[in-house]
Design a protein around this motif. Structure first.
Motif: not given
Length: 481
Positions: A77, A80, A105, A107, A110
């Motif tokens: 994560a 990205t 989630s 992602e 984070t």
């Protein structure tokens, strides 16, 4: 398939995941100046086995080993996101995610937790800061190793030169050899080549100029392209402001001493009072290894229980200041053979506490015994508390401090019943609480604090230099206060 086969297969699977982590960690560090941590321990430049062992450390937090299968999603994560320079703890991300009940989630969670390192909050990558080492002894060479290790992004501290007295034939070759191999700390992790003609050492791509001088006033650092540098004095020859000011030559902006400072020179223990350093302060001290070992746990105990008085007894490894065999020495006992004797001597650590913890009114006394081991010492901190406590209460508190508090880079915690001094060679913490040895009775607590008086202290020195140079980046998720 047998149980042993299951265990082996599981190990190989985790090895494969850890192996795939390495390029992601390296890319974040090189390209975005992000240091990936796992419960305050850096994963940069670590091997597969080292990454797995660091995950195993998480047993101290919730009683179960943290698996790379749990942390890998957070690492992915991070890759990205458009991150700025920072330190990001994927162990803490995994732990806080478990406790979060919003159903986010990985992602989304984070991105939320590291928002301070993205977008408008992102810190600009800074120009590398020049560093000069004045002296190249035990601490100087370990600080050099650390600076070279941390130079991966190219935007942090950059070791540009070392200053030493000329010692005759093949001087630079011999100094490079001492950097390459160390009887206590092992081989240098990387490659070292020497250019005698140009008086340089090339270590992992870092070109380090070797400057020969008998006195600070003999050097103009701008002649070597050095600008606004931080000079780290490892000699201890000058310890007051007047003496250390000799280093403020062209090219040098600040001076950091790796010994207790005298007079009005601030004694700084990273994690405790580093944030008190004034931006315009040009001269400061990192105090002593023993001061760095006792002040963080002393602060922790004072914050929670109050401290009325204390005594520290350090059982300290011998140093180069002592003699191998009996010979003349200006001190009364240090002339006796260091490898053959226990030697009672003084310590300035107790008196230095007042500089690092000015709000602590308790009287702290201290003494020291040098013993025949080459590295790692133990400080026995005997405290009278302002209130009574139980052993279990103090253990739980110090364990939590070592894991989640702002002092977690300074204080480590070990429960191994068979730990001995050599187990702590290479520890990056200022001190390690030995849980098995802790004693508490009413308002009296006795803490046994291991510390690598060479490497652990050198890590503290580098942290101070990072802070005053502006390359100590924020950590996410933020530690509990």
């Amino acid at each position: 398939m047998t149980v042993n086969d299951d265990s082996f297969t599981n190990w190989k699977n985790r090895e494969e995941i850890a192996e795939s982590m390495i390029p992601l960690i390296g890319k974040l560090h090189r390209e975005q100046d992000v240091t990936v941590l796992l419960h305050s321990r850096s994963l940069v430049n670590k091997s597969v086995v080292s990454i797995l062992k660091t995950h195993r450390f998480a047993r101290q937090i919730d009683g179960a080993e943290l698996s790379v299968t749990e942390t890998m999603p957070f690492l992915r994560a991070l890759t990205t996101l458009d991150l700025g320079p920072s330190q990001i703890d994927i162990g803490m991300l995994a732990a806080t995610y478990k406790a979060d009940d919003r159903g986010l989630s990985v992602e989304a969670f984070t991105a939320e937790e590291v928002a301070g390192a993205t977008g408008a909050n992102k810190i600009d990558r800074r120009e590398p800061r020049d560093v000069v080492l004045y002296g190249f002894g035990r601490i100087g060479r370990l600080v050099a190793r650390l600076l070279i290790e941390k130079a991966g992004s190219g935007n942090g501290l950059r070791l540009r030169a070392i200053v030493v007295r000329g010692a005759g034939g093949e001087d630079i070759v011999k100094r490079a050899s001492l950097l390459r191999r160390d009887s206590i700390h092992g081989q240098f992790q990387g490659t070292i080549t020497v250019d005698e003609e140009n008086s340089t050492i090339l270590a992992n791509g870092n070109e380090i100029k070797v400057i020969y001088a008998d006195d600070p006033s003999a050097v103009d650092y701008t002649e070597y392209g050095i600008r606004n540098a931080i000079l780290i004095d490892n000699t201890g020859k000058w310890r007051d402001r007047e003496g250390l000011s000799k280093h403020l030559r062209p090219g040098i902006e600040k001076v950091v001493l790796t010994a207790p400072g005298k007079g009005d020179v601030p004694n700084i223990v990273h994690g405790v009072n580093h944030d008190t350093v004034k931006p315009d302060e040009q001269i400061l001290s990192c105090a002593s290894c023993t001061t760095n070992a006792i002040v963080p746990p002393l602060k922790a105990m004072a914050d929670e229980y109050g401290v009325l008085r204390g005594h520290v007894e350090t059982v300290h490894s011998f140093t180069n200041d002592q003699n191998l065999l009996d010979n003349y020495h200006k001190s009364e006992r240090r002339g006796r053979s260091a490898p053959l004797n226990m030697v009672i001597t003084e310590t300035g650590a107790a008196s230095a506490v007042a500089k690092a913890l000015p709000d602590l009114k308790a009287r702290i006394t201290g003494s020291s015994i040098r013993v025949p081991v080459p590295d790692v010492s133990i400080a026995i901190l005997n405290l009278q508390l302002a209130r009574e406590a139980s052993r279990e209460e103090v253990l739980d508190y110090l364990r939590e401090v070592s894991l989640t508090s702002p002092l977690k880079r300074q204080i480590d915690f070990i429960t191994a019943p068979d730990a001995v001094s050599s187990d702590f060679i290479g520890s990056r913490h200022a001190s390690i609480v030995d849980a098995g040895a802790l004693k508490v009775e009413g308002d009296n607590a006795i803490l046994y604090l291991w510390y690598d008086n060479e490497f652990g202290y050198s890590c503290q020195v580098v942290r101070v230099v990072q802070y005053v140079s502006g390359v100590e980046y924020p950590t996410f998720p933020s530690p509990a206060v």
